[in-house]
Design an enzyme around this catalytic site. Structure first.
Site, PDB file in Angstrom:
ATOM      1  N   ARG A 179       3.201 115.269  10.716  1.00 14.65           N
ATOM      2  CA  ARG A 179       3.104 116.245  11.805  1.00 14.65           C
ATOM      3  C   ARG A 179       4.139 116.024  12.902  1.00 14.65           C
ATOM      4  NH1 ARG A 179       0.693 117.407   8.109  1.00 14.65           N
ATOM      5  NH2 ARG A 179      -1.432 118.207   7.892  1.00 14.65           N
ATOM      6  N   SER A 195      -5.714 122.533  14.657  1.00 16.61           N
ATOM      7  CA  SER A 195      -6.258 121.188  14.866  1.00 16.61           C
ATOM      8  C   SER A 195      -5.632 120.587  16.124  1.00 16.61           C
ATOM      9  CB  SER A 195      -5.962 120.303  13.657  1.00 16.61           C
ATOM     10  OG  SER A 195      -6.594 120.814  12.513  1.00 16.61           O
ATOM     11  N   GLU A 199      -1.931 117.276  18.811  1.00 17.50           N
ATOM     12  CA  GLU A 199      -0.956 117.872  17.894  1.00 17.50           C
ATOM     13  C   GLU A 199      -0.139 118.977  18.562  1.00 17.50           C
ATOM     14  OE1 GLU A 199      -1.019 120.091  13.542  1.00 17.50           O
ATOM     15  OE2 GLU A 199      -2.374 118.422  13.921  1.00 17.50           O
TER      16      GLU A 199
END
Length: 340
Positions: free
Chosen positions: A163, A240, A332
Protein backbone atom coordinates in the site's frame (compact mmCIF):
# COMPACT_ATOMS: atom_id res chain seq x y z
CA UNK A 1 -12.12 34.80 -5.81
CA UNK A 2 -14.85 32.15 -5.70
CA UNK A 3 -14.24 28.94 -3.79
CA UNK A 4 -15.19 25.33 -4.43
CA UNK A 5 -16.07 22.94 -1.62
CA UNK A 6 -13.80 19.90 -1.89
CA UNK A 7 -16.38 17.74 -0.11
CA UNK A 8 -18.08 17.33 -3.48
CA UNK A 9 -14.87 15.83 -4.90
CA UNK A 10 -14.18 13.23 -2.17
CA UNK A 11 -15.90 9.90 -1.49
CA UNK A 12 -16.11 10.82 2.20
CA UNK A 13 -18.12 13.94 1.25
CA UNK A 14 -15.81 15.88 3.57
CA UNK A 15 -13.37 18.72 2.94
CA UNK A 16 -13.40 22.49 3.02
CA UNK A 17 -13.06 25.01 0.19
CA UNK A 18 -10.35 25.33 -2.44
CA UNK A 19 -9.36 28.88 -3.32
CA UNK A 20 -9.15 27.89 -6.97
CA UNK A 21 -10.03 24.73 -8.94
CA UNK A 22 -8.66 23.88 -12.39
CA UNK A 23 -10.20 21.05 -14.44
CA UNK A 24 -7.40 19.47 -16.49
CA UNK A 25 -8.77 17.25 -19.27
CA UNK A 26 -5.43 16.22 -20.80
CA UNK A 27 -1.97 15.36 -19.51
CA UNK A 28 -0.66 18.55 -21.10
CA UNK A 29 -3.34 20.55 -19.29
CA UNK A 30 -2.32 18.96 -15.98
CA UNK A 31 1.28 20.00 -16.54
CA UNK A 32 0.32 23.50 -17.67
CA UNK A 33 -1.92 24.09 -14.63
CA UNK A 34 0.73 22.92 -12.17
CA UNK A 35 3.47 24.95 -13.86
CA UNK A 36 1.31 28.08 -13.77
CA UNK A 37 0.50 27.64 -10.09
CA UNK A 38 4.13 26.90 -9.22
CA UNK A 39 5.26 30.00 -11.12
CA UNK A 40 2.74 32.08 -9.16
CA UNK A 41 3.91 30.61 -5.85
CA UNK A 42 0.53 28.97 -5.26
CA UNK A 43 0.19 25.84 -3.10
CA UNK A 44 -0.93 22.99 -5.39
CA UNK A 45 -3.10 19.99 -4.59
CA UNK A 46 -3.44 17.39 -7.34
CA UNK A 47 -6.83 15.68 -7.03
CA UNK A 48 -8.12 12.59 -8.81
CA UNK A 49 -11.19 10.66 -7.71
CA UNK A 50 -10.88 11.77 -4.08
CA UNK A 51 -11.34 8.19 -2.88
CA UNK A 52 -8.22 8.00 -0.74
CA UNK A 53 -8.19 11.47 0.79
CA UNK A 54 -9.15 13.09 4.05
CA UNK A 55 -9.23 16.83 3.37
CA UNK A 56 -9.18 19.25 6.29
CA UNK A 57 -12.26 21.33 7.01
CA UNK A 58 -10.18 24.44 6.31
CA UNK A 59 -9.83 23.25 2.73
CA UNK A 60 -6.92 24.15 0.46
CA UNK A 61 -5.42 27.65 0.38
CA UNK A 62 -4.22 27.51 -3.22
CA UNK A 63 -4.91 25.77 -6.52
CA UNK A 64 -6.49 22.34 -6.82
CA UNK A 65 -5.73 20.64 -10.14
CA UNK A 66 -8.45 18.09 -10.86
CA UNK A 67 -7.01 15.40 -13.12
CA UNK A 68 -9.68 14.53 -15.69
CA UNK A 69 -7.54 13.24 -18.57
CA UNK A 70 -8.99 10.32 -20.52
CA UNK A 71 -7.79 7.73 -23.00
CA UNK A 72 -7.03 4.00 -23.07
CA UNK A 73 -4.89 2.18 -25.64
CA UNK A 74 -4.07 -1.50 -26.02
CA UNK A 75 -1.19 -3.09 -27.90
CA UNK A 76 -0.68 -6.80 -28.45
CA UNK A 77 2.96 -7.69 -27.82
CA UNK A 78 5.02 -10.43 -29.53
CA UNK A 79 4.81 -12.69 -26.48
CA UNK A 80 0.99 -12.59 -26.57
CA UNK A 81 0.62 -10.23 -23.64
CA UNK A 82 -1.17 -6.91 -23.95
CA UNK A 83 0.28 -3.51 -23.08
CA UNK A 84 -2.46 -1.32 -21.64
CA UNK A 85 -1.76 2.43 -21.59
CA UNK A 86 -4.17 4.51 -19.51
CA UNK A 87 -4.37 8.26 -18.91
CA UNK A 88 -4.24 9.21 -15.24
CA UNK A 89 -7.74 10.67 -15.11
CA UNK A 90 -9.55 7.53 -16.26
CA UNK A 91 -11.96 6.06 -13.71
CA UNK A 92 -10.26 2.91 -12.45
CA UNK A 93 -13.22 0.54 -12.33
CA UNK A 94 -14.32 1.63 -15.80
CA UNK A 95 -10.87 0.58 -17.04
CA UNK A 96 -11.10 -2.78 -15.28
CA UNK A 97 -14.60 -3.40 -16.65
CA UNK A 98 -13.45 -2.59 -20.19
CA UNK A 99 -10.51 -5.00 -20.05
CA UNK A 100 -12.76 -7.80 -18.83
CA UNK A 101 -15.34 -7.00 -21.53
CA UNK A 102 -12.53 -7.18 -24.11
CA UNK A 103 -11.62 -10.68 -22.92
CA UNK A 104 -8.51 -9.68 -20.99
CA UNK A 105 -7.68 -11.00 -17.53
CA UNK A 106 -5.32 -9.68 -14.89
CA UNK A 107 -7.12 -6.71 -13.32
CA UNK A 108 -10.43 -8.33 -12.31
CA UNK A 109 -9.53 -8.78 -8.63
CA UNK A 110 -9.11 -5.00 -8.46
CA UNK A 111 -12.73 -4.44 -9.52
CA UNK A 112 -14.91 -1.97 -7.66
CA UNK A 113 -12.06 0.11 -6.28
CA UNK A 114 -12.99 3.80 -6.57
CA UNK A 115 -10.66 6.51 -7.82
CA UNK A 116 -8.63 7.37 -10.88
CA UNK A 117 -6.00 5.26 -12.60
CA UNK A 118 -3.17 7.69 -11.84
CA UNK A 119 -3.50 6.93 -8.13
CA UNK A 120 -3.06 3.17 -8.48
CA UNK A 121 0.76 3.08 -8.54
CA UNK A 122 1.03 5.77 -5.85
CA UNK A 123 -0.79 3.57 -3.38
CA UNK A 124 0.25 0.27 -4.99
CA UNK A 125 -3.45 -0.51 -4.90
CA UNK A 126 -4.25 -4.08 -4.00
CA UNK A 127 -7.23 -6.29 -3.22
CA UNK A 128 -8.17 -9.95 -3.14
CA UNK A 129 -4.64 -11.18 -3.59
CA UNK A 130 -3.52 -8.91 -6.45
CA UNK A 131 -1.42 -5.73 -6.33
CA UNK A 132 -0.70 -3.14 -9.01
CA UNK A 133 3.02 -3.96 -8.60
CA UNK A 134 2.43 -7.31 -10.32
CA UNK A 135 1.08 -5.70 -13.49
CA UNK A 136 2.68 -2.26 -13.69
CA UNK A 137 5.24 -1.70 -16.46
CA UNK A 138 6.00 2.00 -16.13
CA UNK A 139 4.54 5.48 -15.67
CA UNK A 140 4.92 8.93 -17.17
CA UNK A 141 5.50 11.60 -14.51
CA UNK A 142 5.66 15.36 -14.30
CA UNK A 143 8.72 16.26 -12.22
CA UNK A 144 7.84 19.56 -10.58
CA UNK A 145 11.36 20.19 -9.31
CA UNK A 146 12.90 19.87 -12.77
CA UNK A 147 9.84 21.23 -14.58
CA UNK A 148 9.99 18.34 -17.05
CA UNK A 149 7.98 15.27 -18.02
CA UNK A 150 9.72 11.93 -17.43
CA UNK A 151 8.41 9.21 -19.72
CA UNK A 152 8.51 5.45 -19.14
CA UNK A 153 9.75 5.53 -15.54
CA UNK A 154 10.06 1.78 -14.76
CA UNK A 155 7.94 0.24 -12.05
CA UNK A 156 11.15 -1.03 -10.44
CA UNK A 157 12.13 2.57 -9.65
CA UNK A 158 8.92 3.35 -7.75
CA UNK A 159 9.62 1.42 -4.55
CA UNK A 160 6.32 -0.43 -4.74
CA UNK A 161 5.49 -2.10 -1.42
CA UNK A 162 2.42 -2.89 0.66
CA UNK A 163 0.00 0.00 0.00
CA UNK A 164 2.81 2.42 -0.71
CA UNK A 165 5.47 3.60 -3.15
CA UNK A 166 8.11 6.31 -3.36
CA UNK A 167 5.38 8.48 -4.91
CA UNK A 168 3.14 8.41 -1.84
CA UNK A 169 3.24 11.50 0.32
CA UNK A 170 5.17 13.47 -2.30
CA UNK A 171 3.91 16.46 -4.24
CA UNK A 172 6.86 16.86 -6.63
CA UNK A 173 6.05 13.91 -8.93
CA UNK A 174 2.63 13.77 -10.61
CA UNK A 175 1.48 10.66 -12.49
CA UNK A 176 0.26 11.50 -15.98
CA UNK A 177 -0.05 8.08 -17.59
CA UNK A 178 0.21 4.43 -16.54
CA UNK A 179 1.09 1.25 -18.44
CA UNK A 180 0.21 -2.30 -17.48
CA UNK A 181 1.12 -5.67 -18.94
CA UNK A 182 -1.82 -8.10 -19.02
CA UNK A 183 -1.42 -11.80 -19.80
CA UNK A 184 -3.46 -11.55 -22.99
CA UNK A 185 -6.00 -14.27 -22.29
CA UNK A 186 -9.45 -14.21 -20.77
CA UNK A 187 -8.64 -15.98 -17.53
CA UNK A 188 -8.27 -14.30 -14.16
CA UNK A 189 -5.06 -13.89 -12.27
CA UNK A 190 -4.42 -16.89 -9.99
CA UNK A 191 -7.00 -16.77 -7.17
CA UNK A 192 -4.89 -16.41 -4.02
CA UNK A 193 -7.33 -14.85 -1.57
CA UNK A 194 -9.06 -17.54 0.49
CA UNK A 195 -12.45 -15.79 0.73
CA UNK A 196 -12.56 -15.28 -3.03
CA UNK A 197 -11.43 -18.85 -3.74
CA UNK A 198 -14.22 -20.16 -1.50
CA UNK A 199 -16.78 -17.93 -3.20
CA UNK A 200 -15.66 -19.16 -6.62
CA UNK A 201 -15.36 -22.78 -5.54
CA UNK A 202 -11.74 -23.14 -6.67
CA UNK A 203 -8.53 -24.14 -4.99
CA UNK A 204 -6.13 -21.30 -4.13
CA UNK A 205 -3.98 -20.65 -7.19
CA UNK A 206 -6.69 -21.70 -9.62
CA UNK A 207 -7.94 -19.50 -12.41
CA UNK A 208 -11.44 -18.78 -13.68
CA UNK A 209 -12.81 -16.61 -16.49
CA UNK A 210 -12.02 -12.99 -15.67
CA UNK A 211 -15.69 -11.98 -15.91
CA UNK A 212 -16.64 -14.60 -13.31
CA UNK A 213 -13.95 -13.39 -10.91
CA UNK A 214 -14.99 -9.75 -11.42
CA UNK A 215 -18.62 -10.52 -10.57
CA UNK A 216 -17.55 -12.37 -7.41
CA UNK A 217 -15.24 -9.56 -6.29
CA UNK A 218 -17.94 -6.94 -6.82
CA UNK A 219 -20.42 -9.03 -4.82
CA UNK A 220 -17.94 -9.41 -1.95
CA UNK A 221 -17.12 -5.70 -1.96
CA UNK A 222 -20.80 -4.71 -2.01
CA UNK A 223 -21.40 -6.93 0.99
CA UNK A 224 -18.76 -4.90 2.84
CA UNK A 225 -20.03 -1.51 1.69
CA UNK A 226 -16.94 -1.05 -0.49
CA UNK A 227 -18.63 -0.22 -3.81
CA UNK A 228 -19.71 3.40 -4.09
CA UNK A 229 -23.43 4.02 -3.67
CA UNK A 230 -24.66 7.54 -2.93
CA UNK A 231 -27.66 6.12 -1.06
CA UNK A 232 -25.55 3.93 1.23
CA UNK A 233 -23.66 5.86 3.92
CA UNK A 234 -21.46 2.82 4.51
CA UNK A 235 -19.82 3.73 1.19
CA UNK A 236 -19.22 7.35 2.23
CA UNK A 237 -15.68 6.44 3.18
CA UNK A 238 -12.08 6.41 2.02
CA UNK A 239 -12.09 2.61 1.89
CA UNK A 240 -10.03 0.79 4.49
CA UNK A 241 -8.83 3.52 6.82
CA UNK A 242 -5.96 1.58 8.40
CA UNK A 243 -3.37 -0.65 6.77
CA UNK A 244 -2.65 -4.12 8.13
CA UNK A 245 0.35 -3.61 10.45
CA UNK A 246 3.56 -5.55 9.86
CA UNK A 247 5.38 -6.44 13.08
CA UNK A 248 8.01 -8.80 14.46
CA UNK A 249 6.59 -12.23 15.28
CA UNK A 250 7.39 -11.62 18.95
CA UNK A 251 5.20 -8.49 18.93
CA UNK A 252 2.14 -10.20 17.45
CA UNK A 253 -0.70 -10.50 19.98
CA UNK A 254 -1.41 -14.08 21.09
CA UNK A 255 -4.27 -15.55 19.09
CA UNK A 256 -4.14 -12.93 16.35
CA UNK A 257 -4.23 -14.23 12.78
CA UNK A 258 -1.04 -13.50 10.86
CA UNK A 259 0.59 -13.95 7.48
CA UNK A 260 4.29 -14.05 6.59
CA UNK A 261 5.73 -10.70 5.46
CA UNK A 262 9.40 -11.33 4.83
CA UNK A 263 11.06 -11.82 8.20
CA UNK A 264 8.04 -10.28 9.94
CA UNK A 265 4.31 -10.97 10.02
CA UNK A 266 1.27 -9.03 8.83
CA UNK A 267 -1.69 -8.70 11.18
CA UNK A 268 -5.29 -8.02 10.07
CA UNK A 269 -6.22 -4.53 11.23
CA UNK A 270 -9.90 -5.51 11.26
CA UNK A 271 -9.23 -8.29 13.82
CA UNK A 272 -7.27 -5.89 16.02
CA UNK A 273 -10.02 -3.28 15.87
CA UNK A 274 -12.78 -5.76 16.68
CA UNK A 275 -10.85 -7.38 19.52
CA UNK A 276 -10.01 -3.97 20.99
CA UNK A 277 -13.74 -3.55 21.55
CA UNK A 278 -14.89 -1.66 18.45
CA UNK A 279 -17.93 -3.18 16.77
CA UNK A 280 -19.41 -2.44 13.37
CA UNK A 281 -21.38 0.78 13.53
CA UNK A 282 -19.39 2.16 16.48
CA UNK A 283 -20.24 5.87 16.39
CA UNK A 284 -18.01 8.89 16.63
CA UNK A 285 -18.98 12.46 17.60
CA UNK A 286 -22.72 12.96 17.49
CA UNK A 287 -23.20 9.90 15.30
CA UNK A 288 -22.09 11.99 12.33
CA UNK A 289 -19.29 9.52 11.62
CA UNK A 290 -19.04 5.83 12.48
CA UNK A 291 -17.35 2.57 11.66
CA UNK A 292 -19.20 0.97 8.77
CA UNK A 293 -22.10 -1.28 9.73
CA UNK A 294 -20.59 -3.85 7.37
CA UNK A 295 -16.82 -3.57 7.76
CA UNK A 296 -14.89 -2.19 10.77
CA UNK A 297 -11.94 -1.05 8.66
CA UNK A 298 -14.01 1.66 6.99
CA UNK A 299 -14.61 4.95 8.80
CA UNK A 300 -17.76 6.42 7.32
CA UNK A 301 -19.52 9.77 7.13
CA UNK A 302 -23.17 9.45 8.12
CA UNK A 303 -24.10 13.01 7.08
CA UNK A 304 -23.62 16.46 8.58
CA UNK A 305 -20.13 15.61 9.79
CA UNK A 306 -16.68 17.10 9.42
CA UNK A 307 -13.14 15.94 8.84
CA UNK A 308 -12.47 16.83 12.47
CA UNK A 309 -15.21 14.38 13.52
CA UNK A 310 -13.68 11.64 11.41
CA UNK A 311 -10.23 12.20 12.89
CA UNK A 312 -11.62 12.01 16.43
CA UNK A 313 -13.04 8.59 15.62
CA UNK A 314 -9.81 7.49 13.89
CA UNK A 315 -7.76 8.48 16.95
CA UNK A 316 -10.15 6.63 19.25
CA UNK A 317 -9.72 3.43 17.24
CA UNK A 318 -5.97 3.84 16.84
CA UNK A 319 -5.46 4.53 20.54
CA UNK A 320 -7.74 1.67 21.55
CA UNK A 321 -5.75 -0.83 19.50
CA UNK A 322 -2.48 0.56 20.84
CA UNK A 323 -3.71 0.34 24.43
CA UNK A 324 -5.04 -3.21 24.02
CA UNK A 325 -2.31 -4.80 21.90
CA UNK A 326 0.65 -2.42 21.81
CA UNK A 327 0.33 -2.32 18.01
CA UNK A 328 0.24 0.95 16.07
CA UNK A 329 -2.23 1.33 13.21
CA UNK A 330 -1.21 3.60 10.33
CA UNK A 331 -3.77 5.42 8.17
CA UNK A 332 -4.07 4.35 4.55
CA UNK A 333 -5.66 7.54 3.10
CA UNK A 334 -3.60 10.64 2.36
CA UNK A 335 -4.30 13.34 4.96
CA UNK A 336 -4.50 16.79 3.37
CA UNK A 337 -3.99 19.71 5.75
CA UNK A 338 -4.68 17.52 8.78
CA UNK A 339 -2.99 14.76 10.73
CA UNK A 340 -3.86 11.81 12.90
Amino acid sequence: MSTTELASFTTLRLGGPARRLVEASTADAVVEAIRAADAAGEPVLVLGGGSNLVVDDAGWPGTVVHVASTGVRTERRPDGSVLLTVEAGEDWDTVVAATVADGLGGLECLSGIPGRTGATPVQNVGAYGVEIAELLVDVDLYDRRAGTVREHVPAAELGLAYRTSTLKGRDDAVVLRVRFALPGDGDSAPIRYAELATTLGVEPGGRVPAAVARDAVLALRRGKGMVLDAADHDTWSAGSFFTNPIVAEADAPPGAPRWPAGERVKLPAAWLIQHAGFARGHAGPGGRVALSSKHVLALTHRGGGSAADLLVLAREVRDGVRSTFGVDLAPEPVLVGCRL
